[in-house]
Design a protein around this motif. Sequence first.
Motif, mmCIF file in Angstrom:
data_model
loop_
_atom_site.group_PDB
_atom_site.id
_atom_site.type_symbol
_atom_site.label_atom_id
_atom_site.label_comp_id
_atom_site.label_asym_id
_atom_site.label_seq_id
_atom_site.Cartn_x
_atom_site.Cartn_y
_atom_site.Cartn_z
ATOM 1 N N LEU A 169 5.859 33.500 32.819
ATOM 2 C CA LEU A 169 6.015 32.833 31.520
ATOM 3 C C LEU A 169 7.315 32.034 31.497
ATOM 4 N N ARG A 170 7.239 30.825 30.988
ATOM 5 C CA ARG A 170 8.378 29.909 30.962
ATOM 6 C C ARG A 170 9.231 30.130 29.717
ATOM 7 N N CYS A 171 10.550 30.113 29.892
ATOM 8 C CA CYS A 171 11.465 30.144 28.749
ATOM 9 C C CYS A 171 11.385 28.783 28.065
ATOM 10 N N LEU A 172 11.102 28.774 26.788
ATOM 11 C CA LEU A 172 10.931 27.521 26.070
ATOM 12 C C LEU A 172 12.251 26.796 25.827
ATOM 13 N N LYS A 173 13.345 27.514 25.898
ATOM 14 C CA LYS A 173 14.649 26.889 25.696
ATOM 15 C C LYS A 173 15.198 26.355 27.017
ATOM 16 N N CYS A 174 15.147 27.172 28.067
ATOM 17 C CA CYS A 174 15.682 26.765 29.374
ATOM 18 C C CYS A 174 14.718 25.834 30.107
ATOM 19 N N TYR A 197 2.283 25.173 27.521
ATOM 20 C CA TYR A 197 3.516 24.961 28.286
ATOM 21 C C TYR A 197 4.237 26.273 28.621
ATOM 22 N N VAL A 198 3.992 27.321 27.852
ATOM 23 C CA VAL A 198 4.702 28.584 28.049
ATOM 24 C C VAL A 198 4.294 29.268 29.354
ATOM 25 N N SER A 199 3.135 28.927 29.902
ATOM 26 C CA SER A 199 2.633 29.605 31.088
ATOM 27 C C SER A 199 2.870 28.775 32.344
ATOM 28 N N TYR A 200 3.364 29.428 33.403
ATOM 29 C CA TYR A 200 3.474 28.776 34.702
ATOM 30 C C TYR A 200 2.112 28.713 35.383
ATOM 31 N N GLU A 201 1.131 29.431 34.879
ATOM 32 C CA GLU A 201 -0.218 29.460 35.440
ATOM 33 C C GLU A 201 -1.200 28.970 34.371
ATOM 34 N N PRO A 202 -1.205 27.659 34.113
ATOM 35 C CA PRO A 202 -2.052 27.151 33.030
ATOM 36 C C PRO A 202 -3.535 27.306 33.355
ATOM 37 N N GLU A 203 -4.325 27.524 32.322
ATOM 38 C CA GLU A 203 -5.763 27.625 32.468
ATOM 39 C C GLU A 203 -6.381 26.259 32.192
ATOM 40 N N VAL A 204 -7.510 25.984 32.842
ATOM 41 C CA VAL A 204 -8.212 24.735 32.585
ATOM 42 C C VAL A 204 -8.923 24.871 31.238
ATOM 43 N N SER A 205 -8.576 23.996 30.312
ATOM 44 C CA SER A 205 -9.179 24.007 28.983
ATOM 45 C C SER A 205 -9.379 22.570 28.537
ATOM 46 N N ALA A 206 -9.846 22.401 27.333
ATOM 47 C CA ALA A 206 -10.089 21.058 26.807
ATOM 48 C C ALA A 206 -8.803 20.233 26.746
ATOM 49 N N THR A 207 -7.677 20.875 26.574
ATOM 50 C CA THR A 207 -6.412 20.128 26.485
ATOM 51 C C THR A 207 -5.716 19.975 27.831
ATOM 52 N N THR A 208 -6.032 20.807 28.825
ATOM 53 C CA THR A 208 -5.303 20.748 30.094
ATOM 54 C C THR A 208 -6.099 20.146 31.249
ATOM 55 N N TRP A 209 -7.410 19.909 31.099
ATOM 56 C CA TRP A 209 -8.177 19.417 32.233
ATOM 57 C C TRP A 209 -7.674 18.086 32.774
ATOM 58 N N PRO A 210 -7.137 17.157 31.942
ATOM 59 C CA PRO A 210 -6.614 15.922 32.535
ATOM 60 C C PRO A 210 -5.453 16.172 33.498
#
Length: 142
Positions: free
Chosen positions: A49-54, A98-111
């Motif tokens: 999980l990504r730190c949203l501040k750093c 953005y919080v995840s270093y391992e994003p899932e393919v979804s309607a918003t991330t497929w591009p």
Amino acid sequence: MIRAALALLLAFLAMPVLAQDTMPPAPYAYNQLDDPRLEAEATELMHSLRCLKCQSQSIADSDAPMAGDMRHQVRSRILAGESPDQIRSWLIARYGDYVSYEPEVSATTWPLFAVPVLVILIVAGVLLRRLGKRRGDGGEAA
């Protein structure tokens, strides 16, 4: 009168900033769980999980107060019996993909996954075409 109003306005604007620094850290922000198996699950999840501040560090490595709050949430939810996948889904729903270093393919991330492949195919097609024309031009002249 105007100076007093401006000073009062500045004091109101500065209050949220000052309030954040005076709050104590969450209990599990810097303390590990007693059960080593649960702590290992929490640690593995926190590293993904990504730190949203750093933004360049995981919440496991970041010293930002927000990362401490997120570590507390992860450990508290693991302790409550939630699975790491459930916690990841909750954090993504709360903070976005953005919080995840391992994003899932979804309607918003497929591009994000499709565009690089498409660009590589276009570049490969252009290169093959140009190389094919050069070979064709060189073969006729010889």
